[in-house]
Design a protein around this motif. Structure first.
Motif, PDB file in Angstrom:
ATOM      1  N   GLY A 197       0.821  -1.193   0.000  1.00 43.28           N
ATOM      2  CA  GLY A 197       0.000   0.000   0.000  1.00 43.28           C
ATOM      3  C   GLY A 197       0.861   1.253   0.000  1.00 43.28           C
ATOM      4  N   LEU A 198       0.461   2.248  -0.796  1.00 45.08           N
ATOM      5  CA  LEU A 198       1.199   3.508  -0.879  1.00 45.08           C
ATOM      6  C   LEU A 198       0.235   4.667  -0.717  1.00 45.08           C
ATOM      7  N   VAL A 199       0.552   5.529   0.244  1.00 47.15           N
ATOM      8  CA  VAL A 199      -0.217   6.755   0.460  1.00 47.15           C
ATOM      9  C   VAL A 199       0.780   7.898   0.489  1.00 47.15           C
ATOM     10  N   VAL A 200       0.534   8.930  -0.335  1.00 53.04           N
ATOM     11  CA  VAL A 200       1.429  10.086  -0.407  1.00 53.04           C
ATOM     12  C   VAL A 200       0.629  11.344  -0.090  1.00 53.04           C
ATOM     13  N   ALA A 201       1.174  12.156   0.817  1.00 53.99           N
ATOM     14  CA  ALA A 201       0.564  13.449   1.140  1.00 53.99           C
ATOM     15  C   ALA A 201       1.498  14.563   0.690  1.00 53.99           C
ATOM     16  N   ASP A 202       0.924  15.702   0.258  1.00 52.43           N
ATOM     17  CA  ASP A 202       1.746  16.822  -0.218  1.00 52.43           C
ATOM     18  C   ASP A 202       2.224  17.674   0.954  1.00 52.43           C
ATOM     19  N   GLU A 203       2.806  18.860   0.627  1.00 57.79           N
ATOM     20  CA  GLU A 203       3.379  19.711   1.663  1.00 57.79           C
ATOM     21  C   GLU A 203       2.329  20.291   2.606  1.00 57.79           C
ATOM     22  N   GLN A 204       1.071  20.258   2.198  1.00 62.06           N
ATOM     23  CA  GLN A 204      -0.011  20.746   3.046  1.00 62.06           C
ATOM     24  C   GLN A 204      -0.677  19.622   3.851  1.00 62.06           C
ATOM     25  N   GLY A 205      -0.237  18.382   3.638  1.00 62.28           N
ATOM     26  CA  GLY A 205      -0.816  17.258   4.356  1.00 62.28           C
ATOM     27  C   GLY A 205      -2.039  16.673   3.709  1.00 62.28           C
ATOM     28  N   HIS A 206      -2.281  17.020   2.412  1.00 65.54           N
ATOM     29  CA  HIS A 206      -3.427  16.465   1.703  1.00 65.54           C
ATOM     30  C   HIS A 206      -2.984  15.234   0.899  1.00 65.54           C
ATOM     31  N   ASP A 217     -12.480   8.419  -1.547  1.00 61.10           N
ATOM     32  CA  ASP A 217     -12.809   9.095  -0.298  1.00 61.10           C
ATOM     33  C   ASP A 217     -11.579   9.698   0.365  1.00 61.10           C
ATOM     34  N   ALA A 218     -10.404   9.151   0.036  1.00 59.81           N
ATOM     35  CA  ALA A 218      -9.177   9.606   0.692  1.00 59.81           C
ATOM     36  C   ALA A 218      -8.505  10.754  -0.053  1.00 59.81           C
ATOM     37  N   LEU A 219      -8.546  10.748  -1.386  1.00 57.74           N
ATOM     38  CA  LEU A 219      -7.839  11.754  -2.173  1.00 57.74           C
ATOM     39  C   LEU A 219      -8.345  13.162  -1.862  1.00 57.74           C
ATOM     40  N   GLY A 220      -7.398  14.049  -1.611  1.00 60.68           N
ATOM     41  CA  GLY A 220      -7.729  15.436  -1.302  1.00 60.68           C
ATOM     42  C   GLY A 220      -8.007  15.694   0.164  1.00 60.68           C
ATOM     43  N   GLN A 221      -8.184  14.633   0.952  1.00 60.80           N
ATOM     44  CA  GLN A 221      -8.438  14.793   2.379  1.00 60.80           C
ATOM     45  C   GLN A 221      -7.134  15.001   3.140  1.00 60.80           C
ATOM     46  N   ARG A 222      -7.237  15.585   4.319  1.00 59.89           N
ATOM     47  CA  ARG A 222      -6.084  15.637   5.209  1.00 59.89           C
ATOM     48  C   ARG A 222      -5.678  14.210   5.574  1.00 59.89           C
ATOM     49  N   LEU A 223      -4.369  13.991   5.693  1.00 56.91           N
ATOM     50  CA  LEU A 223      -3.870  12.640   5.920  1.00 56.91           C
ATOM     51  C   LEU A 223      -4.463  12.024   7.177  1.00 56.91           C
ATOM     52  N   GLU A 224      -4.534  12.813   8.260  1.00 56.31           N
ATOM     53  CA  GLU A 224      -5.028  12.247   9.508  1.00 56.31           C
ATOM     54  C   GLU A 224      -6.503  11.868   9.435  1.00 56.31           C
ATOM     55  N   LYS A 225      -7.241  12.455   8.489  1.00 55.22           N
ATOM     56  CA  LYS A 225      -8.644  12.097   8.299  1.00 55.22           C
ATOM     57  C   LYS A 225      -8.781  10.936   7.319  1.00 55.22           C
ATOM     58  N   PRO A 236      11.452  22.349   5.069  1.00 54.59           N
ATOM     59  CA  PRO A 236      10.044  21.971   5.257  1.00 54.59           C
ATOM     60  C   PRO A 236       9.721  20.658   4.543  1.00 54.59           C
ATOM     61  N   LEU A 237       8.723  19.991   5.044  1.00 56.46           N
ATOM     62  CA  LEU A 237       8.310  18.715   4.471  1.00 56.46           C
ATOM     63  C   LEU A 237       7.586  18.954   3.153  1.00 56.46           C
ATOM     64  N   ARG A 238       8.059  18.298   2.078  1.00 52.43           N
ATOM     65  CA  ARG A 238       7.432  18.452   0.770  1.00 52.43           C
ATOM     66  C   ARG A 238       6.531  17.279   0.418  1.00 52.43           C
ATOM     67  N   ARG A 239       6.917  16.098   0.887  1.00 53.26           N
ATOM     68  CA  ARG A 239       6.106  14.907   0.656  1.00 53.26           C
ATOM     69  C   ARG A 239       6.198  14.015   1.895  1.00 53.26           C
ATOM     70  N   LEU A 240       5.081  13.409   2.243  1.00 55.60           N
ATOM     71  CA  LEU A 240       5.072  12.370   3.265  1.00 55.60           C
ATOM     72  C   LEU A 240       4.641  11.074   2.578  1.00 55.60           C
ATOM     73  N   VAL A 241       5.565  10.134   2.494  1.00 56.57           N
ATOM     74  CA  VAL A 241       5.323   8.870   1.789  1.00 56.57           C
ATOM     75  C   VAL A 241       5.101   7.773   2.829  1.00 56.57           C
ATOM     76  N   VAL A 242       3.935   7.156   2.794  1.00 57.23           N
ATOM     77  CA  VAL A 242       3.556   6.139   3.774  1.00 57.23           C
ATOM     78  C   VAL A 242       3.347   4.811   3.049  1.00 57.23           C
ATOM     79  N   THR A 243       3.966   3.766   3.547  1.00 57.74           N
ATOM     80  CA  THR A 243       3.741   2.430   2.981  1.00 57.74           C
ATOM     81  C   THR A 243       3.003   1.575   3.996  1.00 57.74           C
ATOM     82  N   LEU A 244       2.106   0.737   3.489  1.00 58.56           N
ATOM     83  CA  LEU A 244       1.261  -0.114   4.319  1.00 58.56           C
ATOM     84  C   LEU A 244       1.434  -1.572   3.896  1.00 58.56           C
ATOM     85  N   ARG A 245       1.486  -2.446   4.873  1.00 59.69           N
ATOM     86  CA  ARG A 245       1.541  -3.877   4.583  1.00 59.69           C
ATOM     87  C   ARG A 245       0.575  -4.615   5.498  1.00 59.69           C
TER      88      ARG A 245
END
Length: 380
Positions: free
Chosen positions: A40-49, A67-75, A130-139
């Motif tokens: 699983g790959l989830v990427v958020a931009d510098e604004q956390g979306h 449902d996830a695209l464009g949302q804040r990562l924590e949501k 500053p953080l430009r990308r947050l790359v999250v992997t899921l297994r």
């Protein structure tokens, strides 16, 4: 599609290729289609979306990408640690330490208690920037759970197999120490022979565990020497005959000439012992052992040696064929640890060989292993 169809603001900043040069379905400038990734790959931009949520992430989280695209990562990905704390608030990737570059893999929980393995990478244009990308992997945790179950089963099996002989050893030795004078010499000898046999069982089990550990870690050492495989089989047959098996139960056929075989004699004896014991204990009728020259399993060698052990018993059910060399397989009859054939396969493969199981011409089981000659270079 399970990835965004447009870039987030600033997606063409430093480090991102122009949109025209990106693969289809690659709004985050990753260089490949995220849906092709096994994790699983989830990427958020510098604004956390969230700007990327691939199909594997959908499968693992049971959440929809749309449902996830464009949302804040924590949501979009509301993770909690095992103590119930909100993970993104706890780690604060956008407002926390600017020197942080990653989060190591750990178990986290999704809503509903679904467990996932999560790790993160913080992408910055410069150190402490500053953080430009947050790359999250899921297994998924299922593979790890299978491994844990296998280890737990191994521990339970070992505990069970050790309990019986150790109880016997302790019982007989305690009895002898307490009442030595009350027993005749024949009684003492019988009890000591039982203690000796049970001690051998414990020793064999410990040796099996050590072999499994070495096989699983890739550290099984092979000390190659010249091996007369036909003579080795003959010694095992003689031992069975000396132990009371009728001599006519065994048929040994050795094709001549055989290529010179370089292998570990002790480990080859272990393979032969296990295969012959299975044929004698679980098979019926004549146990036939064929030793022949054959094509080598190695591409850089022409010849190898093949040993086939077959019996005339009921054989192995077709549906069990693919499980014969796994841990704890015992077939229809109980007895033993179920580790022997797993170790046999590990030993054969450590020699660069192959082993197969099938149905013998007489309807029994047929095990066949093939070893490369593996002669040293100075003999070539």
């Amino acid at each position: 599609m399970s990835v965004g169809t447009s870039s987030a603001p600033g997606a063409q900043d430093a480090g991102n290729p122009p949109a025209a040069s990106r693969p289809p379905g690659d709004p985050a400038g990753l260089g490949i289609d995220p849906d092709q990734l096994p994790d699983g790959l989830v990427v958020a931009d510098e604004q956390g979306h969230v700007i990327c949520f691939n199909k594997a992430a959908e499968r693992i989280t049971a959440l929809r990408a749309q449902d996830a695209l464009g949302q804040r990562l924590e949501k979009a990905l509301p993770l909690e640690d095992l103590e119930g704390r909100r993970w993104w608030q706890l780690t604060d990737p956008y407002g926390g330490l600017a020197i942080r570059v990653a989060q190591p893999e750990r178990n986290l929980l999704l809503p509903g208690g679904r467990e996932v393995l999560v790790c993160a990478r913080y992408v910055r244009t410069r150190p402490t920037g500053p953080l430009r990308r947050l790359v999250v992997t899921l297994r998924d945790t299922e593979a790890r759970r299978r491994t844990e179950r296998s280890h737990a089963e191994l521990i339970a099996t070992v505990a069970h197999e050790l309990r019986s002989p150790l109880t016997s050893v302790k019982g007989f030795t305690a009895t002898l120490l307490a009442k030595w004078e009350r027993f005749t010499d024949d009684q003492k000898r019988l009890m000591l022979e039982t203690v000796d046999a049970d001690a051998d069982r414990v020793t064999r089990l410990i040796a099996e565990l050590l072999d499994i550990s070495r096989i699983d870690s890739g550290r099984l050492e092979v000390r190659r020497q010249p091996v007369d495989i036909g003579a080795a089989v003959g010694r095992h047959i003689q031992a069975y005959v000396a132990a009371g098996q009728p001599a006519d139960r065994f048929l040994l056929r050795v094709q001549q000439p055989l290529p010179d075989l370089w292998a570990d004699p002790d480990k080859i004896d272990q393979v032969l012992s296990n295969l012959l014991e299975n044929a004698v204990r679980h098979g019926e009728g004549t146990v036939t052992i064929d030793v022949t020259a054959t094509a080598s399993p190695r591409e850089d060698e022409d010849t190898g040696t093949s040993v086939t052990v077959s019996d005339e018993g009921p054989g192995i059910p077709e549906e069990s064929m693919n499980r014969v060399f796994t841990r704890f397989w015992r077939g229809s009859k109980r007895g033993g640890t179920g580790l022997g054939l797993y170790i046999v396969k590990g030993i054969v493969e450590a020699h660069g060989g192959t082993i197969t199981v099938g149905r013998a011409p007489g309807a029994g089981a047929e095990f066949r292993f093939t070893l490369p000659v593996s002669a040293p270079a100075y003999l070539a």
